[in-house]
Design a protein around this motif. Structure first.
Motif, PDB file in Angstrom:
ATOM      1  N   UNK B 107      29.506  39.231  29.828  1.00  0.00           N
ATOM      2  CA  UNK B 107      29.572  38.675  28.742  1.00  0.00           C
ATOM      3  C   UNK B 107      29.419  36.911  27.799  1.00  0.00           C
ATOM      4  N   UNK B 108      29.998  36.678  29.616  1.00  0.00           N
ATOM      5  CA  UNK B 108      30.439  35.600  29.427  1.00  0.00           C
ATOM      6  C   UNK B 108      31.512  35.050  28.548  1.00  0.00           C
ATOM      7  N   UNK B 109      32.693  36.262  28.352  1.00  0.00           N
ATOM      8  CA  UNK B 109      33.929  35.595  27.769  1.00  0.00           C
ATOM      9  C   UNK B 109      35.102  34.969  28.200  1.00  0.00           C
ATOM     10  N   UNK B 110      34.607  35.712  30.132  1.00  0.00           N
ATOM     11  CA  UNK B 110      35.467  35.116  31.162  1.00  0.00           C
ATOM     12  C   UNK B 110      34.983  35.161  31.594  1.00  0.00           C
ATOM     13  N   UNK B 111      35.828  33.595  33.177  1.00  0.00           N
ATOM     14  CA  UNK B 111      34.450  33.275  33.756  1.00  0.00           C
ATOM     15  C   UNK B 111      35.271  33.973  34.781  1.00  0.00           C
ATOM     16  N   UNK B 112      34.881  33.656  36.531  1.00  0.00           N
ATOM     17  CA  UNK B 112      35.434  34.754  36.875  1.00  0.00           C
ATOM     18  C   UNK B 112      36.444  34.345  37.531  1.00  0.00           C
ATOM     19  N   UNK B 113      37.132  33.391  37.455  1.00  0.00           N
ATOM     20  CA  UNK B 113      38.524  32.626  37.800  1.00  0.00           C
ATOM     21  C   UNK B 113      39.946  33.635  36.540  1.00  0.00           C
ATOM     22  N   UNK B 114      38.892  33.209  35.775  1.00  0.00           N
ATOM     23  CA  UNK B 114      40.424  33.917  34.944  1.00  0.00           C
ATOM     24  C   UNK B 114      39.875  35.671  35.192  1.00  0.00           C
ATOM     25  N   UNK B 115      38.921  36.444  35.314  1.00  0.00           N
ATOM     26  CA  UNK B 115      38.538  37.822  35.693  1.00  0.00           C
ATOM     27  C   UNK B 115      39.614  37.740  37.410  1.00  0.00           C
ATOM     28  N   UNK B 116      40.049  37.010  38.027  1.00  0.00           N
ATOM     29  CA  UNK B 116      40.504  37.442  39.175  1.00  0.00           C
ATOM     30  C   UNK B 116      42.127  37.690  38.531  1.00  0.00           C
ATOM     31  N   UNK B 117      42.935  36.185  37.883  1.00  0.00           N
ATOM     32  CA  UNK B 117      43.742  36.737  37.235  1.00  0.00           C
ATOM     33  C   UNK B 117      44.287  37.710  36.602  1.00  0.00           C
ATOM     34  N   UNK B 118      43.573  37.712  35.868  1.00  0.00           N
ATOM     35  CA  UNK B 118      43.265  39.284  35.371  1.00  0.00           C
ATOM     36  C   UNK B 118      44.096  40.017  36.041  1.00  0.00           C
ATOM     37  N   UNK B 119      43.399  40.739  37.446  1.00  0.00           N
ATOM     38  CA  UNK B 119      42.952  41.639  38.186  1.00  0.00           C
ATOM     39  C   UNK B 119      44.417  41.307  38.674  1.00  0.00           C
ATOM     40  N   UNK B 120      44.824  40.386  39.318  1.00  0.00           N
ATOM     41  CA  UNK B 120      46.181  39.730  40.269  1.00  0.00           C
ATOM     42  C   UNK B 120      47.515  40.295  38.491  1.00  0.00           C
ATOM     43  N   UNK B 121      47.615  39.673  37.603  1.00  0.00           N
ATOM     44  CA  UNK B 121      48.229  40.309  36.494  1.00  0.00           C
ATOM     45  C   UNK B 121      48.531  41.672  36.708  1.00  0.00           C
ATOM     46  N   UNK B 122      47.480  42.387  36.364  1.00  0.00           N
ATOM     47  CA  UNK B 122      47.570  44.517  36.609  1.00  0.00           C
ATOM     48  C   UNK B 122      47.894  44.503  36.938  1.00  0.00           C
ATOM     49  N   UNK B 123      47.066  44.486  38.238  1.00  0.00           N
ATOM     50  CA  UNK B 123      48.071  45.119  39.182  1.00  0.00           C
ATOM     51  C   UNK B 123      49.243  44.808  39.984  1.00  0.00           C
ATOM     52  N   UNK B 124      49.956  43.283  39.853  1.00  0.00           N
ATOM     53  CA  UNK B 124      51.668  42.837  39.612  1.00  0.00           C
ATOM     54  C   UNK B 124      52.553  43.895  38.989  1.00  0.00           C
ATOM     55  N   UNK B 125      51.668  44.187  37.697  1.00  0.00           N
ATOM     56  CA  UNK B 125      52.516  44.726  36.346  1.00  0.00           C
ATOM     57  C   UNK B 125      52.595  46.269  37.094  1.00  0.00           C
ATOM     58  N   UNK B 126      51.389  47.184  36.881  1.00  0.00           N
ATOM     59  CA  UNK B 126      51.750  48.313  37.260  1.00  0.00           C
ATOM     60  C   UNK B 126      52.576  48.436  38.812  1.00  0.00           C
TER      61      UNK B 126
END
Lengths: 157, 157
Positions: B107-126
């Motif tokens: 949908x163009x609301x997240x860049x690839x970079x932002x997706x990577x960062x968010x995925x990393x945060x999710x993994x780290x936090x969980x």
DNA sequence: AAAGCGAAGGTCAGATATGGTCAGAAAAGG
DNA sequence: CCTTTTCTGACCATATCTGACCTTCGCTTT
């Protein structure tokens, strides 16, 4: 004169003759024309039509595939470098930093020497801290590259 | 230029000419026009008229079936993203989170970079907690995506 | 209604058509 | 010789295109 040289000359001639300093060609056909294997074309492109030398290559595989070669000006490369700076994320690894540095060098905004210096700075600085290396690396890289580009602009004038 | 390219061009032309940036067409007729199998049309739609590229496809089978292709604006995509946020349930698995992230990127609301960062945060936090991973993941994902969308809005102004 | 039929469109695996990569042989240069 | 450049071929990756088979929908016939 080697085959690679002949192919290089041929391609440059085609570009020179073209309307907008860009041509599209078929790898297989060109290889046929020079009676060589297709990968020879890749060799010529890789060694003689690099960004650093002012050429931009783009290609597509599959049915109707092609290779496009376009001349790019210094200004084009600078604006590409500027866009590239924006693509440095909030955090990057050492190898990602190296890739960026290589790209900037290819774009002609960093000399090999400058790449070495920046890499050394990144390593020295990130070694100082325990956490947040990737973040520091990203912001340092951004700053240093922008600094060099700034210097280059001033020297032009 | 491949057949797919020609069909793409034709469809874009039709949309451009249309009143409201949307057209309805018959798959079979279009295939007939380009002398190809109907599934070729699906191929073109799937590869060139994606949401990410700003197109919305809807279709109906059966007698009087059709395929509708509509241009969607940036605003449309933002509101679709907002609806998508609401669809994130109380708990989600890692792969579901990935699917959501992929959709937001489409949908163009997240860049690839932002997706990577968010995925990393999710993994780290969980990784920090023993229980309730799926719940934490869902609420984090919601928050992070909303945060990015908020930032994007501000930067626009 | 329920079943049957024809008219759409959808999916997917596989064939075909390109281009890419890389290791190593061959040739050229020093 | 040794090094660098050129050249080749085997293997890989990806885009395109087709056809067989599937699903859905409206309409007609029981």
């Amino acid at each position: 004169m080697s085959l690679a040289d002949l192919i290089e000359k041929y391609i440059k001639q085609q570009i020179h003759r073209s309307e907008n300093q860009a041509i599209a060609l078929s790898r297989a056909e060109l290889a046929e024309l020079f009676s060589c294997v297709p990968s020879q074309i890749n060799y010529v492109l890789a060694t003689r039509f690099t960004l650093e030398r002012g050429y931009l290559i783009e290609s597509r595989r599959g049915g109707g595939g092609y290779i496009r070669i376009a001349r790019v000006t210094k200004a084009d490369r600078l604006s590409m470098a500027e866009r590239l700076v924006l693509e440095i994320g909030g955090q990057i690894s050492e190898s990602e930093a190296d890739q960026f540095l290589a790209s900037f060098h290819e774009l002609g905004v960093l000399t090999r020497q400058q790449v070495r210096v920046i890499r050394a700075i990144l390593q020295r600085e990130t070694a100082q801290i325990a956490q947040g290396k990737a973040t520091l690396r990203a912001s340092l890289l951004r700053s240093l590259v922008m600094l060099v580009m700034q210097c280059a602009k001033e020297n032009e004038v």
